[in-house]
Design a protein around this motif. Structure first.
Motif, mmCIF file in Angstrom:
data_model
loop_
_atom_site.group_PDB
_atom_site.id
_atom_site.type_symbol
_atom_site.label_atom_id
_atom_site.label_comp_id
_atom_site.label_asym_id
_atom_site.label_seq_id
_atom_site.Cartn_x
_atom_site.Cartn_y
_atom_site.Cartn_z
ATOM 1 N N LYS A 179 39.492 39.326 28.167
ATOM 2 C CA LYS A 179 39.195 39.696 29.554
ATOM 3 C C LYS A 179 40.504 39.755 30.349
ATOM 4 N N LYS A 180 40.426 40.410 31.529
ATOM 5 C CA LYS A 180 41.650 40.616 32.315
ATOM 6 C C LYS A 180 41.613 39.838 33.630
ATOM 7 N N ASN A 181 42.813 39.531 34.135
ATOM 8 C CA ASN A 181 42.889 38.701 35.339
ATOM 9 C C ASN A 181 42.225 39.345 36.554
ATOM 10 N N GLN A 182 42.346 40.698 36.701
ATOM 11 C CA GLN A 182 41.757 41.267 37.933
ATOM 12 C C GLN A 182 40.228 41.226 37.941
ATOM 13 N N ASP A 183 39.611 41.162 36.740
ATOM 14 C CA ASP A 183 38.139 41.035 36.696
ATOM 15 C C ASP A 183 37.706 39.729 37.353
ATOM 16 N N VAL A 184 38.494 38.675 37.138
ATOM 17 C CA VAL A 184 38.158 37.360 37.678
ATOM 18 C C VAL A 184 38.309 37.374 39.197
ATOM 19 N N THR A 185 39.413 37.971 39.674
ATOM 20 C CA THR A 185 39.665 38.039 41.123
ATOM 21 C C THR A 185 38.487 38.690 41.840
ATOM 22 N N GLU A 186 38.025 39.827 41.313
ATOM 23 C CA GLU A 186 36.918 40.544 41.967
ATOM 24 C C GLU A 186 35.634 39.721 41.930
ATOM 25 N N ALA A 187 35.376 39.087 40.781
ATOM 26 C CA ALA A 187 34.124 38.337 40.625
ATOM 27 C C ALA A 187 34.056 37.146 41.580
ATOM 28 N N ILE A 188 35.145 36.368 41.683
ATOM 29 C CA ILE A 188 35.053 35.155 42.519
ATOM 30 C C ILE A 188 34.897 35.523 43.994
ATOM 31 N N GLN A 189 35.484 36.644 44.405
ATOM 32 C CA GLN A 189 35.298 37.064 45.802
ATOM 33 C C GLN A 189 33.849 37.426 46.068
ATOM 34 N N LYS A 190 33.234 38.078 45.089
ATOM 35 C CA LYS A 190 31.831 38.470 45.243
ATOM 36 C C LYS A 190 30.937 37.230 45.340
ATOM 37 N N VAL A 191 31.246 36.220 44.521
ATOM 38 C CA VAL A 191 30.451 34.982 44.530
ATOM 39 C C VAL A 191 30.578 34.295 45.895
ATOM 40 N N ALA A 192 31.797 34.170 46.395
ATOM 41 C CA ALA A 192 31.993 33.494 47.688
ATOM 42 C C ALA A 192 31.242 34.224 48.796
ATOM 43 N N ALA A 193 31.300 35.561 48.758
ATOM 44 C CA ALA A 193 30.633 36.363 49.788
ATOM 45 C C ALA A 193 29.120 36.121 49.788
#
Length: 388
Positions: A161-175
């Motif tokens: 997996k790639k680092n930017q996938d994680v960045t996008e996912a955690i922002q979505k969760v927080a939102a």
């Protein structure tokens, strides 16, 4: 030493070596106990500096009794000083001895600490509200957001997996909890004696902060680091005098002019050549004078105390994860209080991430791994979705 020996020396030690895994796990075991101790000391009217000091002393004592009788001296001890950051303070609050700040009933505390054995580092951060009974309202939202984002990150920081996938996912969760991921917090790769390796995951991607695309690989270690806020997620430095944690910048040199600076810098180089340390360990008057010049000339990297606006809640969850061949092994953590968030998360994508396995089922050897680890992870999955 023959040239063959030198080749062995150069090979970077990673999780493919069992003794490395053992050292990470020993550091983690001590750290989990230290966190437990610090939590038990967190009571209304307790002085924050005393609590931080107890956390650090415990780590020093426990690591000091390990690997005593080995031929080669093994470095061990505090890898990140104990911090207790309260309410809208986001991080790095680890005050000096003269500080009188105490905890109050209802405070939302972020405890952050690290331990290492032979440079193999375990870090942890945990959020706790100083109250009896379940946590409700926005305080529950911000902790649930950090917890769910951390659980998702645990499942996405995986080989391939790639680092930017994680960045996008955690922002979505927080939102989904109507919270923000705090900017500037990085999930770092950990390596021997390196607390901030160059493979990182951004908390928030924006035009000002870019990091190299990276893919996670087997046998790597990461400090998954999530800070959430009910505010705008852009904490500010309000007072440089609050900064007490520094790390020696190994690649920088400068001839210090002031005697106090030279004295302090030689103390630091002797006692804290690599890991972050607290200015509490130095003589307070001299330190105040000497640290400024060291920081101005980039010999030391400061860890600033950052604040959201008063009234905002901030939560922090950080843990160390080993990317083992049979899946991810989270080695530091602490169970959360009961949370009753105001939001329920129904997003199918988020639910999908949370249902991903943490351990991979290897063919043939799958049956015998149903030990403690597997049960723990299933329990954690339940925790993660408890917010529903």
């Amino acid at each position: 030493m023959s040239s063959d020996d030198e080749k062995v020396e150069e090979k970077e030690l990673d999780l493919s070596s069992p003794e490395v895994v053992t050292k990470y796990k020993l550091a983690a075991e001590i750290l989990n106990k230290a966190l437990q101790l610090v939590l038990s000391e967190c009571k209304p009217k307790a002085k924050i500096v005393d609590i931080c000091e107890k956390g650090d002393s415990f780590i020093r004592e426990q690591t000091g009794s390990m690997y005593k009788n080995v031929k080669k001296k093994i470095e061990r001890g505090v890898a990140f000083p104990t911090c207790v950051s309260v309410n809208n303070t986001a991080c790095h609050y680890s005050p000096l001895a003269s500080d009188e700040t105490v905890l109050e009933e209802g405070d939302i505390l972020k405890i952050d600490m690290g331990c290492h054995i032979d440079g193999f580092i375990a870090v942890v951060a945990h959020t706790h509200v100083l109250q009896q009974g379940p946590v409700t309202g926005r305080a529950a939202d911000v902790i649930a957001a950090a917890n769910a984002a951390a659980e998702v990150a645990l499942r996405l920081v995986k080989p391939g997996k790639k680092n930017q996938d994680v960045t996008e996912a955690i922002q979505k969760v927080a939102a989904a909890y109507d919270c923000k991921i705090v900017e500037g917090v990085l999930t770092h790769q950990l390596k021997q004696f390196v607390i901030d390796g160059n493979k990182v995951v951004l908390s928030v991607s924006n035009p000002e902060t870019r990091v190299d695309d990276a893919e996670f690989e087997e046998n790597e270690v990461y400090a998954i680091d999530i800070v959430t806020s009910t505010g705008d997620g852009k904490p500010k430095l309000l007072d440089e005098k609050q900064t007490t944690i520094y790390k020696r910048a190994v690649d920088k040199s400068y001839h210090l002019k002031m005697k106090a600076s030279r004295y302090i810098f030689s103390e630091i180089s002797q006692n804290f050549p690599i890991m972050p340390f607290s200015a509490r360990a130095l003589e307070e008057k001299r330190a105040r004078l000497g640290l400024v010049e060291c920081v101005n000339h980039e010999l030391l990297q400061p860890y600033p105390v950052l604040h959201e606006k008063p009234g905002d809640y901030v939560a922090h969850i950080k843990f160390t994860v080993l990317l083992m061949p049979n899946g991810s092994d989270r080695i530091t953590s602490h169970a959360l209080q009961e949370l009753q968030p105001t939001k329920t998360v129904d997003d199918p994508e988020i639910k999908g991430w949370l249902s991903l396995p943490v351990k991979s089922k290897k063919k043939g050897g799958g049956k015998k791994k149903k030990g403690k680890g597997a049960e723990k992870v299933e329990g954690m999955e339940e925790d993660a979705t408890n917010g529903d």
